[in-house]
Design a protein around this motif. Sequence first.
Motif, mmCIF file in Angstrom:
data_model
loop_
_atom_site.group_PDB
_atom_site.id
_atom_site.type_symbol
_atom_site.label_atom_id
_atom_site.label_comp_id
_atom_site.label_asym_id
_atom_site.label_seq_id
_atom_site.Cartn_x
_atom_site.Cartn_y
_atom_site.Cartn_z
ATOM 1 N N THR A 88 14.846 10.291 -19.428
ATOM 2 C CA THR A 88 14.418 11.500 -18.734
ATOM 3 C C THR A 88 15.599 12.092 -17.977
ATOM 4 N N PRO A 89 15.639 13.421 -17.855
ATOM 5 C CA PRO A 89 16.766 14.051 -17.171
ATOM 6 C C PRO A 89 16.600 14.012 -15.655
ATOM 7 N N SER A 90 17.729 14.043 -14.960
ATOM 8 C CA SER A 90 17.726 14.171 -13.506
ATOM 9 C C SER A 90 19.000 14.896 -13.103
ATOM 10 N N GLU A 91 19.122 15.206 -11.824
ATOM 11 C CA GLU A 91 20.328 15.873 -11.350
ATOM 12 C C GLU A 91 21.562 14.999 -11.512
ATOM 13 N N ARG A 92 21.387 13.695 -11.580
ATOM 14 C CA ARG A 92 22.510 12.765 -11.721
ATOM 15 C C ARG A 92 22.772 12.403 -13.172
ATOM 16 N N GLY A 93 22.048 13.015 -14.093
ATOM 17 C CA GLY A 93 22.208 12.681 -15.505
ATOM 18 C C GLY A 93 20.962 12.019 -16.051
ATOM 19 N N HIS A 94 21.112 11.254 -17.126
ATOM 20 C CA HIS A 94 19.978 10.615 -17.762
ATOM 21 C C HIS A 94 19.460 9.439 -16.946
ATOM 22 N N VAL A 95 18.140 9.306 -16.899
ATOM 23 C CA VAL A 95 17.485 8.149 -16.296
ATOM 24 C C VAL A 95 16.815 7.355 -17.416
ATOM 25 N N PHE A 96 17.104 6.058 -17.468
ATOM 26 C CA PHE A 96 16.558 5.200 -18.513
ATOM 27 C C PHE A 96 15.480 4.301 -17.911
ATOM 28 N N THR A 97 14.305 4.331 -18.528
ATOM 29 C CA THR A 97 13.193 3.492 -18.100
ATOM 30 C C THR A 97 12.825 2.570 -19.253
ATOM 31 N N TYR A 98 12.931 1.268 -19.029
ATOM 32 C CA TYR A 98 12.758 0.304 -20.111
ATOM 33 C C TYR A 98 11.389 -0.358 -20.046
ATOM 34 N N LEU A 99 10.743 -0.438 -21.212
ATOM 35 C CA LEU A 99 9.464 -1.132 -21.370
ATOM 36 C C LEU A 99 9.717 -2.295 -22.321
ATOM 37 N N ARG A 100 10.329 -3.347 -21.776
ATOM 38 C CA ARG A 100 10.775 -4.435 -22.651
ATOM 39 C C ARG A 100 10.332 -5.813 -22.164
ATOM 40 N N THR A 101 9.689 -5.913 -20.999
ATOM 41 C CA THR A 101 9.262 -7.218 -20.497
ATOM 42 C C THR A 101 8.295 -7.873 -21.487
ATOM 43 N N GLY A 102 8.604 -9.078 -21.893
ATOM 44 C CA GLY A 102 7.757 -9.780 -22.852
ATOM 45 C C GLY A 102 7.838 -9.247 -24.259
ATOM 46 N N SER A 103 8.889 -8.484 -24.562
ATOM 47 C CA SER A 103 9.025 -7.894 -25.899
ATOM 48 C C SER A 103 9.184 -8.970 -26.965
ATOM 49 N N ALA A 104 8.980 -8.574 -28.200
ATOM 50 C CA ALA A 104 9.128 -9.516 -29.310
ATOM 51 C C ALA A 104 10.527 -10.113 -29.336
#
Length: 305
Positions: A88-104
């Motif tokens: 997602t965009p922000s004033e500071r650049g890209h923001v990364f949100t990870y949905l990886r807890t317990g991933s395969a």
Amino acid sequence: MTLDVVAIGEPMYELAQEADGRFAPGFGGDTSNAVIAASRLGARAGYLTRLGTDVFGDALMALWQREGINARHVMRDSAAATGVYLVTPSERGHVFTYLRTGSAASRMKPGDFPRESFADARYILASGISLAISTSAADTVLALLEDARKSGRTIAFDTNLRLKLWPIARARAMIDAVACIAGIVKTSIEDAEALMGLTDPELIARRYLDMGARSVVVTLGRDGALAADANTRLRLPAHKVEPVDATGAGDAFMGALLAELSRGQLLGDAARFANVAAALSTLGRGAVASLPRRSDVAEALHGAR
């Protein structure tokens, strides 16, 4: 089939928010990006991981098929999801949100991948992220790398430090353990400062060479890169471009470096090629879509002379 490079780690499905608010699909995951970069540049590449039996895992399998990646040893896990991240965009650049807890991928365990999954590969690639996603994944990577080392494969390692995944003390210990057995270590000036307290590329390279690495590349962002081995100290200026999105540029560098080394190029020439490939990868959006082809890099190299 003999492969040039096989990587292990966590691939991810990307959802990047556009200006109109919609999320566009894409792909990420450092080692996956790197083998796709290598494949686009002519290397024969394979990948090892676990994916969920979900649409995101299906999409990654289809991606690797399109890109010529050997994924026949990828495991599918019906009890866990494929990792996803949002951009997602922000004033500071890209923001990364990870949905990886317990991933395969985080459920990988030693013994998942038979020796035949990497026995013919010249290079085995792992990263700090490969180690950081879970204890069992770290155990899997370490066991595979040790087996690969004993069978004469060359280990390539990208420090790729992500402190959201693990504490710095554990990161230092694990990254140093792999650097000691790696043939090639790639790090960034930012990673090295956090891991070693060093900001001089020469000293960073020397530290990893003293640990046992045969070749070291330190990427320096807008200042280019340094490539070093027992006989080489080559400082490469940045290839001048107007970047759009630098996501995955380090992965592009690593994939290009291994592609060129697989062709028999010396470290300095391979790093020069990789330096340009990484710059070109920033000209479009997304970690995979903008990875260059060999003709793109050759043309840029020719124009830079």
